[in-house]
Design an enzyme around this catalytic site. Structure first.
Site, PDB file in Angstrom:
ATOM      1  N   THR A  83       3.024   0.594   7.695  1.00  0.00           N
ATOM      2  CA  THR A  83       3.879   0.090   8.765  1.00  0.00           C
ATOM      3  C   THR A  83       3.001  -0.702   9.715  1.00  0.00           C
ATOM      4  O   THR A  83       1.835  -0.361   9.916  1.00  0.00           O
ATOM      5  CB  THR A  83       4.574   1.239   9.522  1.00  0.00           C
ATOM      6  OG1 THR A  83       5.073   0.755  10.777  1.00  0.00           O
ATOM      7  CG2 THR A  83       3.616   2.375   9.812  1.00  0.00           C
ATOM      8  N   CYS A 197       6.741  -6.692  10.104  1.00  0.00           N
ATOM      9  CA  CYS A 197       7.354  -5.382   9.947  1.00  0.00           C
ATOM     10  C   CYS A 197       7.547  -5.185   8.461  1.00  0.00           C
ATOM     11  O   CYS A 197       8.019  -6.100   7.773  1.00  0.00           O
ATOM     12  CB  CYS A 197       8.690  -5.300  10.688  1.00  0.00           C
ATOM     13  SG  CYS A 197       9.629  -3.814  10.314  1.00  0.00           S
TER      14      CYS A 197
END
Length: 231
Positions: A83, A197
């Site tokens: 992430t 992202c």
């Protein structure tokens, strides 16, 4: 072959993509029945997201450092945080373990610099787009000029990530909005756009943007394969 550690679950949809891409990369490189040696520690995203919204980075750091220690204890030779946003606590994780951490922003920036881009757009959570831990690293360490959407569009991008993509929902209306924002970044001079992202690649494809898209999930996974296979 080195054993890859994946700190995942944020969200599990993108962690699944990491697992697939890394195994595909190893199989392509080695052939036959080869697959990657991987240790995965996948956390529960619900409480972490709550800490995120209240700004309790101390709790997030403690949770992820504990998971990183488990990855090391399970035999990983190096690790990735699956992430972008949680790289805010990357320095804490690096201090908590003795194995290398491949930083996702470094992987993206190295690819952009190699392709001779100097001004880039950035899409991601509000934390990634606005805070220095990511943007500043791109600028300070790699000399990249970073362009982000306006405040209203940053909120839209952030909401789509948490309210749709992290739940596995891919909506055509959101794709259109992301495409519009990508075009706006290009109009501001962005030569390429970082999908900062790990879920955005579920929504936005190269055909949706007027400039090259750099999907951090794809780039990070490829770097892991290369690192695992090098002597």
């Amino acid at each position: 072959m080195k054993t890859i550690g994946l700190l995942g679950g944020m969200s599990w949809e993108s962690t699944e993509t990491y697992y697939r891409l890394i195994n595909e990369g190893v199989k392509k490189a080695l052939g036959g029945l080869h697959s990657a040696k991987i240790v995965i520690v996948s956390v529960d995203f619900e409480p972490i997201e709550k800490y995120l919204q209240t700004g309790d980075w101390g709790r997030i750091s403690a949770e992820l450092c504990g998971a990183a220690k488990n990855i090391q204890a399970a035999g990983a030779d190096f690790m990735l945080i699956c992430t972008n946003t949680m790289h805010k606590v990357a320095p804490d994780i690096e201090a908590a373990v003795d194995i290398p951490l491949l930083h996702i922003a470094d992987a993206a920036a190295q690819a952009l610099v190699k392709d001779e881009y100097s001004k880039v757009g950035l899409l991601g959570t509000a934390f990634t787009m606005e805070q220095d831990f990511y943007r500043g690293r791109l600028s300070r360490d790699f000399g990249l000029e970073v362009v982000i959407p306006n405040k209203e569009d940053r909120e839209l991008v952030n909401d789509v990530i948490f309210q749709e993509l992290c739940l596995g929902q891919v909506l055509s209306q959101s794709r259109e909005e992301y495409a519009r924002i990508a075009a706006d970044l290009a109009a501001q001079g962005a030569q390429a756009i970082i999908l900062g992202c790990t879920e955005i690649g579920m929504l936005l494809d190269q055909k949706d943007a007027p400039v090259p898209l750099y999907d951090t999930t794809v780039i990070h996974a490829a770097q892991a394969v290369s690192y695992a296979l090098k002597g």
